[in-house]
Enzyme design. Structure first.
Site, PDB file in Angstrom:
ATOM      1  N   CYS A   1      25.519  72.658  68.910  1.00  0.00           N
ATOM      2  CA  CYS A   1      26.638  72.647  67.977  1.00  0.00           C
ATOM      3  C   CYS A   1      26.837  74.082  67.519  1.00  0.00           C
ATOM      4  CB  CYS A   1      26.315  71.815  66.742  1.00  0.00           C
ATOM      5  SG  CYS A   1      25.929  70.105  67.120  1.00  0.00           S
TER       6      CYS A   1
ATOM      7  N   ARG B   1      30.554  75.876  71.844  1.00  0.00           N
ATOM      8  CA  ARG B   1      29.235  75.261  71.695  1.00  0.00           C
ATOM      9  C   ARG B   1      29.292  73.747  71.533  1.00  0.00           C
ATOM     10  NH1 ARG B   1      25.340  78.884  70.512  1.00  0.00           N
ATOM     11  NH2 ARG B   1      24.098  77.254  69.563  1.00  0.00           N
TER      12      ARG B   1
ATOM     13  N   TRP C   1      28.562  68.966  69.072  1.00  0.00           N
ATOM     14  CA  TRP C   1      28.368  68.345  70.384  1.00  0.00           C
ATOM     15  C   TRP C   1      27.411  67.195  70.122  1.00  0.00           C
ATOM     16  CZ3 TRP C   1      24.383  68.036  74.267  1.00  0.00           C
ATOM     17  CH2 TRP C   1      24.860  67.640  75.525  1.00  0.00           C
TER      18      TRP C   1
ATOM     19  N   ASN D   1      22.377  72.483  63.582  1.00  0.00           N
ATOM     20  CA  ASN D   1      22.425  72.548  65.044  1.00  0.00           C
ATOM     21  C   ASN D   1      20.998  72.336  65.544  1.00  0.00           C
ATOM     22  OD1 ASN D   1      22.747  73.210  67.760  1.00  0.00           O
ATOM     23  ND2 ASN D   1      22.658  75.407  67.376  1.00  0.00           N
ATOM     24  N   GLY D   2      20.805  71.297  66.339  1.00  0.00           N
ATOM     25  CA  GLY D   2      19.464  71.017  66.852  1.00  0.00           C
ATOM     26  C   GLY D   2      19.190  69.534  66.817  1.00  0.00           C
TER      27      GLY D   2
ATOM     28  N   GLU E   1      27.216  76.604  93.799  1.00  0.00           N
ATOM     29  CA  GLU E   1      27.880  77.134  92.606  1.00  0.00           C
ATOM     30  C   GLU E   1      29.391  76.849  92.655  1.00  0.00           C
ATOM     31  OE1 GLU E   1      26.992  78.067  89.818  1.00  0.00           O
ATOM     32  OE2 GLU E   1      28.601  79.314  89.048  1.00  0.00           O
TER      33      GLU E   1
ATOM     34  N   GLU F   1      32.955  70.768  87.262  1.00  0.00           N
ATOM     35  CA  GLU F   1      32.870  70.797  85.794  1.00  0.00           C
ATOM     36  C   GLU F   1      34.208  71.048  85.120  1.00  0.00           C
ATOM     37  OE1 GLU F   1      30.440  75.082  85.430  1.00  0.00           O
ATOM     38  OE2 GLU F   1      29.971  73.490  84.040  1.00  0.00           O
TER      39      GLU F   1
ATOM     40  N   HIS G   1      23.371  65.751 108.972  1.00  0.00           N
ATOM     41  CA  HIS G   1      22.337  64.792 108.571  1.00  0.00           C
ATOM     42  C   HIS G   1      22.857  63.803 107.532  1.00  0.00           C
ATOM     43  CE1 HIS G   1      19.304  66.937 110.862  1.00  0.00           C
ATOM     44  NE2 HIS G   1      19.809  68.053 110.356  1.00  0.00           N
TER      45      HIS G   1
ATOM     46  N   LYS H   1      28.616  74.809  76.060  1.00  0.00           N
ATOM     47  CA  LYS H   1      28.258  76.062  76.722  1.00  0.00           C
ATOM     48  C   LYS H   1      26.753  76.203  76.911  1.00  0.00           C
ATOM     49  CE  LYS H   1      28.931  80.079  78.479  1.00  0.00           C
ATOM     50  NZ  LYS H   1      29.340  80.058  79.889  1.00  0.00           N
TER      51      LYS H   1
HETATM   52  O1  M6R Z   1      22.678  79.372  79.300  1.00  0.00           O
HETATM   53  P1  M6R Z   1      22.039  78.925  80.593  1.00  0.00           P
HETATM   54  O2  M6R Z   1      22.295  79.847  81.700  1.00  0.00           O
HETATM   55  O3  M6R Z   1      20.576  78.635  80.435  1.00  0.00           O
HETATM   56  O4  M6R Z   1      22.755  77.563  80.919  1.00  0.00           O
HETATM   57  C1  M6R Z   1      22.399  76.783  82.022  1.00  0.00           C
HETATM   58  C2  M6R Z   1      23.457  75.762  82.337  1.00  0.00           C
HETATM   59  O5  M6R Z   1      23.641  74.901  81.256  1.00  0.00           O
HETATM   60  C3  M6R Z   1      24.789  76.415  82.695  1.00  0.00           C
HETATM   61  O6  M6R Z   1      24.666  77.298  83.760  1.00  0.00           O
HETATM   62  C4  M6R Z   1      25.834  75.339  83.063  1.00  0.00           C
HETATM   63  O7  M6R Z   1      25.473  74.717  84.246  1.00  0.00           O
HETATM   64  C5  M6R Z   1      27.231  75.973  83.144  1.00  0.00           C
HETATM   65  N1  M6R Z   1      28.200  75.109  82.546  1.00  0.00           N
HETATM   66  C6  M6R Z   1      27.654  76.241  84.546  1.00  0.00           C
HETATM   67  O8  M6R Z   1      28.960  76.688  84.657  1.00  0.00           O
END
Ligand code: M6R
Length: 614
Positions: A2, A27, A74, A100-101, A487, A494, A510, A609
């Site tokens: 959050c 966030r 969130w 937040n947490g 990626e 997403e 496969h 994020k």
């Molecule tokens: O902040 P981080 O790199 O540790 O985050 C890891 C993932 O949550 C982050 O890469 C997520 O998959 C992104 N939305 C990818 O675009």
């Protein structure tokens, strides 16, 4: 996960709270709320985004308040509705909190409080926390600060919290364990944020609260920092932020994601700045220099990461094995933390994270620490929890990444991994000078090649139009292009909600080949010269089954270009560098498809994020 903001001082706070929450919306954006105090508290909350909350703020007196808290959520505990939104208030109506947490033992605390007569309106752990503090305050007959200190020693979990007591509106109490919290300071005006972006227009002087620290922010008496565990007074270490306002604004782009894609040439230069010297070519990374003996002796690198950072780690595996000849394992942090891994002397753990706050990566670090390994972190956010939890490491210097989909951070992670592996390989004599010099020459030019490939933007937009209605995509790549396939597929799913899968190209036969038909676009990353004929065969296999091929090619490619339905060319580059370039058109392809479908690109549904909960 959050975002929290707060302010106490001598200026009106409402605009700061609202604009600050908008900066932190990356966030989480399930619901939002504020409380401001003007003779009495005004609490406003609603499901949905800050814009919706803003429309409810009609009372004139709100504009005058000089103390307040805000939250963008969130959802973890309880549905994302108004009742579960923060701020939460205690039963007496006197204490307000934003959090937040996660409070892991909230259920047992809740049942004790229910027996004492407390009632709860929401399903959240946070409402339990604020009532626990109320109970401690009452029974111990102490002020808010002391009650917070006592109560937080009874909770298990992670928190960045801000409390306001309506009986003492001159004071806000904040505390942190696990989740981030930073206080901007300008005389006795205190700005609170989950990161500094809400307050950089007001001050660049700040205090990053450490784990197990709390601060009492009093508009007359100033800031007092205390240890949560011992209650001792601590000396605050103030920092001067280097962040510029323009770094956290859209700068004329429709979305942060687009801005961040086009910013990459600059980010790459920032990541390399001061670390690559030319004529003679030399890499200079102080954390490698300082730890070269440990690194040279290491048996194995174990990367731990999530999401895009996990994909970048996979690229790192190829780089370190190829250039530094060190065995590498790449682990999902969420799996690693619950395994019984074998970590031996000489193993180096490399947590990789953009935010530096990902809960699974942090938990994996804590678990790994039991084996006492050397921890070398690679993070973007300066001063983040992962950066603090590791023994040494390197920042990727991508600047603030606000779009939920990682773009520039992934690119800078890849650049840093390539640079680190080159440096290590050369220093340990595993890499000969010719290759070292060649890759350094490539690295210093790479930003120009990214600029050059932006010339393909219009064409990528056109390809996006053609395939926007497809329901499934396959992404294929071999070797170093396999992480890029993963990626590329993650980016598409997403932000556009189209199902997409990444595979090593040779794995297609496969299983996934069964899916191929005219409705299934296959993105083939075909820049690896060494295995060109193998990937050409894969393309033939797709075409002969009626599949549609979108190929990412190096300039001058003739064969695949002729049979692909569509192609995007990237500038020629060494095979270790070309995957970094090949990823960028895939970012743009995902962006344009999502844009054509009218998706919320910077804040895709259900995502946040940085994932600071399990
Ligand atoms: O902040 P981080 O790199 O540790 O985050 C890891 C993932 O949550 C982050 O890469 C997520 O998959 C992104 N939305 C990818 O675009």
């Amino acid at each position: 996960m959050c975002g929290i903001v707060g302010y106490i001082g001598s200026n009106p706070t409402l605009d700061f709270l609202i604009e600050g929450l908008k900066k932190l919306e990356y966030r989480g954006y399930d619901s939002s709320g504020i409380v401001v105090f003007m003779e009495k508290p005004y609490l406003k909350k609603c499901q949905g985004k800050i814009l919706k909350l803003e429309k409810t703020l009609i009372e004139k007196e709100l504009k005058l308040a000089q103390v307040g808290l805000g939250h963008t959520r969130w959802a973890t505990h309880g549905a994302p509705n108004t009742v579960n939104s923060h701020p939460h208030v205690s039963n007496s109506g006197e204490l307000y909190v934003v959090h937040n947490g996660i409070i892991e033992n909230y259920e047992s605390i809740k049942s004790v409080l229910i027996k004492k007569g407390y009632h709860f309106k929401s399903e959240t752990d946070t409402e339990v926390l604020v009532n626990l503090i109320e109970e401690v305050k009452k029974t111990e007959n102490v002020k808010l600060g002391k009650a917070v200190q006592i109560a937080l020693n009874q909770v298990i979990g992670a928190f960045a919290v801000c409390f306001l007591d309506v009986n003492n509106p001159n004071e806000i109490v904040v505390a942190k364990l696990g989740s981030p919290l930073v206080i901007g300071i300008e005389n006795n005006n205190f700005y609170i944020g989950s990161d500094p972006s809400p307050f950089i227009r007001y001050t660049n002087r700040c205090l990053y609260l450490g784990d197990n620290e709390m601060a009492i922010l009093n508009k007359k008496e100033g800031l007092t920092l205390r240890s949560l565990q011992t209650d001792n007074i601590l000396k605050p270490k103030l920092e001067n932020l280097k962040l510029e306002l323009e770094q956290v604004e859209k700068g004329g782009f429709k979305h942060f994601m687009l801005k961040e894609i086009f910013e990459q040439p600059k980010n790459i230069k920032d990541a390399l700045r001061g670390r690559i010297l030319t004529r003679p070519n030399r890499i200079k990374i102080s954390s490698i220099e300082e730890n070269i003996t440990k690194m040279a002796k290491s048996n194995r690198l174990i990367f731990i990461a999530c999401g895009s950072s996990w994909h970048a780690s996979l690229l790192g595996e190829y780089y370190f094995e190829e250039l530094a000849r060190i065995p590498v394992e790449v682990e999902y942090a969420s799996e690693f933390r619950y395994r019984n891994p074998i970590i031996k002397e000489g193993d180096i753990i490399v947590p990789l994270s953009q935010s530096g706050e990902t809960a699974d990566t942090l938990a994996a670090i804590k678990m790994a620490k039991e084996f006492n390994p050397f921890l070398f972190g690679i993070c973007n956010v300066v001063g983040s929890s992962i950066a603090r939890e590791t023994d040494s490491g390197v920042y990727i210097h991508a600047g603030p990444e606000i779009g939920v989909a990682s773009t520039k951070a992934f690119t800078c992670q890849a650049i840093i991994l390539l640079m680190l592996s080159l440096d290590l390989g050369y220093r340990t004599g595993k890499l000969e000078g010719l290759k070292y010099n060649l890759i350094i020459d490539e690295l210093v030019k790479i930003h120009q090649k990214v600029e050059q490939l932006f010339k393909e933007s219009k064409k990528i937009e056109h390809i996006a139009k053609k395939y926007q209605n497809s329901r499934n995509f396959l992404y294929l790549g071999r070797g170093l292009n396999f992480p890029i396939a993963l990626e590329g597929a993650l980016k598409l799913k997403e932000i556009s909600y189209i199902h997409a899968e990444g595979y090593p190209a040779a794995e297609m036969k496969h299983g996934p080949i069964a899916l191929i038909d005219k409705d299934m676009p296959v993105v083939v990353i075909a820049t690896e010269k060494g295995k060109y004929h193998k990937i050409l065969s894969n393309v033939m296999e797709i075409k002969s089954r009626g599949g549609k091929v979108i190929a990412i090619l190096s300039q001058g490619d003739e064969d695949i270009r002729r049979i692909a339905d569509d192609f995007i060319e990237i500038p020629n580059a060494d095979e270790l560098v070309s995957p970094i370039l090949a990823n960028i058109p895939l970012q743009l392809l995902a962006y344009h498809i999502a844009e054509l479908k009218g998706c919320e690109i910077d804040q895709p549904r259900n995502l946040a994020k940085s994932v600071t909960v399990e």
